[in-house]
Each structure stands twice: as structure tokens, then as C-alpha cells.
Design an enzyme around this catalytic site. Structure first.
Site, PDB file in Angstrom:
ATOM      1  N   GLY A   1       0.856  -1.135   0.152  1.00  0.00           N
ATOM      2  CA  GLY A   1      -0.180   0.050  -0.032  1.00  0.00           C
ATOM      3  C   GLY A   1       0.883   1.304   0.360  1.00  0.00           C
ATOM      4  O   GLY A   1       2.199   1.435   0.094  1.00  0.00           O
TER       5      GLY A   1
ATOM      6  N   GLY B   1     -12.797   9.888  -4.271  1.00  0.00           N
ATOM      7  CA  GLY B   1     -12.999   9.958  -2.678  1.00  0.00           C
ATOM      8  C   GLY B   1     -13.235  11.634  -2.534  1.00  0.00           C
ATOM      9  O   GLY B   1     -12.758  12.556  -3.042  1.00  0.00           O
TER      10      GLY B   1
ATOM     11  N   ASN C   1      -3.632   5.249 -15.798  1.00  0.00           N
ATOM     12  CA  ASN C   1      -3.686   3.870 -15.298  1.00  0.00           C
ATOM     13  C   ASN C   1      -4.081   2.829 -16.226  1.00  0.00           C
ATOM     14  O   ASN C   1      -4.191   1.766 -16.228  1.00  0.00           O
ATOM     15  CB  ASN C   1      -4.858   3.906 -14.111  1.00  0.00           C
TER      16      ASN C   1
ATOM     17  N   HIS D   1      16.558  12.450 -54.339  1.00  0.00           N
ATOM     18  CA  HIS D   1      15.979  11.410 -54.597  1.00  0.00           C
ATOM     19  C   HIS D   1      16.397  10.032 -54.221  1.00  0.00           C
ATOM     20  O   HIS D   1      17.575   9.640 -54.608  1.00  0.00           O
ATOM     21  CB  HIS D   1      15.398  11.368 -56.072  1.00  0.00           C
TER      22      HIS D   1
ATOM     23  N   TYR E   1      27.872  -2.384 -45.179  1.00  0.00           N
ATOM     24  CA  TYR E   1      27.824  -3.476 -44.246  1.00  0.00           C
ATOM     25  C   TYR E   1      28.199  -4.699 -45.162  1.00  0.00           C
ATOM     26  O   TYR E   1      27.495  -5.157 -46.116  1.00  0.00           O
ATOM     27  CB  TYR E   1      26.380  -3.609 -43.606  1.00  0.00           C
TER      28      TYR E   1
END
Length: 432
Positions: A82, A135, A221, A336, A360
Site C-alpha cells: 500500500g 473520494g 492507469n 531522390h 555493411y
């Protein structure tokens, strides 16, 4: 303003998010929600404690990418669950301590400064048109007298539209004296921070309400609320840039992450995404282009250009369907459909349509270096590593596999061949 300690509650799992990712790590404008609570807290205090539990190692590792000067504690969730249990065991450095929530990414430091009120507890409240689902907070003569949950409220209390916003400031002495008195005699068997409010009332302490802006104190939430909060945050980012002189076309369609910088006479058109630590200086980013973790200065990009991380463009034109990555381009035109990766290209060079830096080899990345005043014909491939010196002409359709010296023409092209009447012979043989 007096110094205060700040505790940020970030221990919850966030089950309503329906995700394996801890709730506070869900991102808004490119940063975790918890990032924003900490960022604003650091504007007010040098004593920040973040309370973790659910996937604490993952949360801690992510937040440490951004901040090094905060404390982390792990909630004893087994014995003390809590919100009240979350603050147990923490010894604040200063006489007052502000308790924030890690799922309030819209919170702002100027709102938190307003908690500087002389009271044992300062409690944030919302004045709503309808407080249904909240509340209720009962206020008499400017003091908080009672908090009542909706299910426990009387008919008259249900008419009250003052609701608990969920952030509190405590006198540290009161907090440390009363935390051990909390119990978990409730349906959830948890220790609630709101019970401290009831204790303070019963002890005759001064409890002051602070009416806050609902938008700034919006909790997240669910993923619906996450999306709603991001819209608000995006609008804030874009309005600040526009106030500083940036032109934005249809700003509702533009996405800008936290950490992006835009300076000078810049124009950002519709559909643009500016990501990571992108920096735009006196440049025009055209429709549906993406710039990520790169610097664009005195240049134009797009429409539909993509500037990937590590690129640095200066006085350069990047046209439609051109992609760069780790590319340093100075005074270059690439109009381009090209890929320019792991390369450095100098001023006066023109990159023809369909140019590719083949960077690569399946294991490692390699560099392509292109000098000044180079003309690269369409459909050219640079098989890196290669170094093209100044004043070179690369013929269209070439595959460049080696270095080219200053002033040379480089051309790789198969000799053209024609076969007279081939069309008719080829297709007539298929007609039967």
C-alpha cells in the site's frame, strides 16, 4: 522557498495497463512516465527518493540512464503493502516531505511550489463538475476535516465536488511519528497514506487543502489515459517551440519527443516526427519526414526524408525517399531515393537518384568518404570502404569498389548489345 525532501511512489504493477512493461516505464513523448516526475522534482529538491517494487531492477536500470543523483528504495511489499507502506523506512533529509506519484507525467514544478504552506499536511484537491468515482474531501473554514470514500459517503457528502488529487506534503516529524501507527485493517489489507490524514485530524493538526489543476495532476492507469496524457504533453512541447518562433504546419499532426531542440527560423511541416535528441537549426523539415538523434543545420529535409541517428547535415538538401544514418553531409544535394549510411560527403557534391553506400559486409560497417564537387550519377553503389577525392565524376550505373583520385571519371558499365528483330522472334515463338 524552504528545502524539502521528495518521495516518488513507483512500486505498482499497473495491471490496468495490460502489459508486461512496468506502468511507470510506459513512455510519453519518448521518455518513461517516471522520468517526468523525477525531472520536475529535481527542480525543487536535492533529496529525491523513488520507491520501487514491481520489476524494480528493470525500472531502476532505465531511470539511471537519465538521472544519477536520486535514491532508490525497495518497498517491503510482502509485509507493508500500500501507499502508506511505501513510505515506511525512509528518513527524509529535510523538515518537510512531498509525496508524489510516478504515474503523473504532466506534473509541473511550478504547481509543486504551491505546496509551500504552513501546515502539518498540505493535501492536493480537485474542484470538479462531477466527483463521481473520487473520494470526497470535506473542507470547513479552510481546513481539511474529513476524507470519505464514495462508497462510504452520505447523500449530502456525495454532492461535494472536491476530490482528493493524491499528492501530499507532510511535516517530516509528524510523518515519522505516525507511520508506525498505521494499520491494515481494511478489505485490501494494505497500509494507506490517506490514514495519516485521519490521524492528523484526530490529533488536531492543521491540514490545508491546495486546489490544483486537474490536467497537471492527471494520473495514468490505462493505455487510453496514456494516450490522452501524451496528447496534452505533445501540445505543451509544440506550443513552447511556436512561442519561440518555430513555424509548424498543422501541429496536431507533428510528433516531437522530449529532448528535441529546435532553433532559429525553422519550419516543421505536417506529419513530421522529431525523435530522441534531434536538433534542428534554421532548417525546413518537410511533410512526413523523420529526424532522429541527428543535427540538421541550415538544411531542408523531405518530403518523406528519413534522417537516422548519428547524422549531421549542414547546408544540405535531402529530398524525398532519401535515408541517412551516421552520415556527415556538408553542402550536399541528394534529391531522390538514396541510402547514405556511414559516410562523409563534402560541399558541392551532387548525389544522383538511386545512390547507395553499401556499408555493411555482414559483419562490420565500413566508411564511404566523398570529397568536394563530386558528381555521382544515378544508380551508383559505393562498396565501402572507399575514398572518393575532390572533383570526381561517377558515371550512372557504376559500382564503385575502390578509391577514386582527384579529377577522375569512374565508370563501370557493360558494353551495350542489340539484337535486331529479337522482339518479334521471341514473342512469335510463344503464339501457337
Amino acid at each position: 522557498m524552504g528545502k524539502k525532501s521528495i518521495i516518488i511512489l513507483a512500486a505498482g504493477a499497473g495491471t490496468r495497463m495490460k502489459s508486461d512493461t512496468p506502468k511507470v516505464l510506459h513512455k510519453i513523448s519518448g521518455k518513461p512516465m517516471l522520468y517526468y516526475s523525477i525531472k520536475e522534482a529535481l527542480k525543487l529538491s536535492d533529496d529525491i527518493t523513488v520507491v520501487l517494487y514491481h520489476q524494480f531492477e528493470k525500472v531502476k536500470a532505465e531511470i539511471e540512464k537519465y538521472f544519477s543523483n536520486i535514491n532508490f528504495v525497495i518497498q517491503d511489499h510482502k509485509n507493508y503493502p500500500g501507499t502508506g507502506g511505501a513510505v515506511m523506512g525512509i528518513t527524509p533529509k529535510y523538515e518537510k516531505v512531498l509525496v508524489l506519484n510516478g504515474d503523473m507525467p504532466l506534473i509541473q514544478a511550478n504547481e509543486l511550489e504551491k505546496f509551500e504552506i504552513n501546515a502539518t499536511i498540505v493535501m492536493s484537491v480537485l474542484e470538479l463538475e462531477s466527483a463521481d468515482g473520487y473520494g470526497r474531501v470535506i473542507i470547513e473554514n479552510g481546513n481539511v476535516k474529513k476524507i470519505v470514500e464514495q462508497k462510504d459517503a452520505s447523500e449530502d457528502e456525495l454532492k461535494i465536488t472536491t476530490a482528493n488529487a493524491g499528492i501530499y506534503q507532510f511535516e517530516t516529524k509528524f510523518l515519522l511519528e505516525n507511520l508506525p501507527k498505521l494499520d491494515n485493517n481494511n478489505a485490501q489489507k494494505e497500509y494507506y497514506i490517506t490514514d495519516l490524514v485521519e490521524m492528523a485530524i484526530s490529533q488536531g493538526k492543521v491540514l490545508k487543502p491546495l486546489v490544483v489543476n486537474e490536467e497537471n495532476f492527471k494520473g495514468v492507469n490505462s493505455k487510453v489515459e496514456l494516450a490522452d496524457a501524451e496528447v496534452i504533453h505533445q501540445n505543451r512541447i509544440k506550443k513552447e517551440f511556436m512561442k519561440a518562433g518555430v513555424i509548424m504546419r498543422l501541429p496536431d499532426t507533428i510528433y516531437i519527443e522530449e529532448g528535441v531542440e529546435i532553433e532559429g527560423e525553422s519550419i516543421i511541416e505536417n506529419g513530421v516526427s522529431l525523435l530522441g535528441n534531434a536538433k534542428i537549426i534554421n532548417s525546413h523539415i518537410k511533410t512526413n519526414s523523420v529526424v532522429e538523434d541527428s543535427i540538421v543545420k541550415d538544411s531542408d529535409v523531405g518530403p518523406m526524408g528519413r534522417v537516422r541517428p548519428g547524422s549531421e547535415l549542414t547546408n544540405t538538401h535531402i529530398g524525398n525517399f532519401v535515408e541517412t544514418k551516421k552520415a556527415k553531409l556538408t553542402g550536399v544535394k541528394a534529391g531522390h531515393l538514396s541510402y547514405l549510411g556511414d559516410c562523409s560527403i563534402d560541399e558541392g557534391t551532387n548525389i544522383g537518384c538511386g545512390t547507395i553506400t553499401c556499408n555493411y559486409d555482414g559483419v562490420n560497417k565500413h566508411q564511404t568518404i566523398i570529397g568536394k564537387n563530386v558528381f555521382v550519377g544515378s544508380d551508383t553503389q559505393f562498396v565501402a570502404p572507399v575514398n572518393i577525392e575532390d572533383d570526381v565524376l561517377i558515371g550512372a550505373g557504376s559500382t564503385v569498389t575502390g578509391n577514386v583520385k582527384k579529377g577522375e571519371l569512374y565508370l563501370t558499365r557493360a558494353k551495350a548489345k542489340t539484337i535486331d528483330g529479337f522482339f518479334y522472334k521471341h514473342f512469335s515463338s510463344k503464339k501457337k
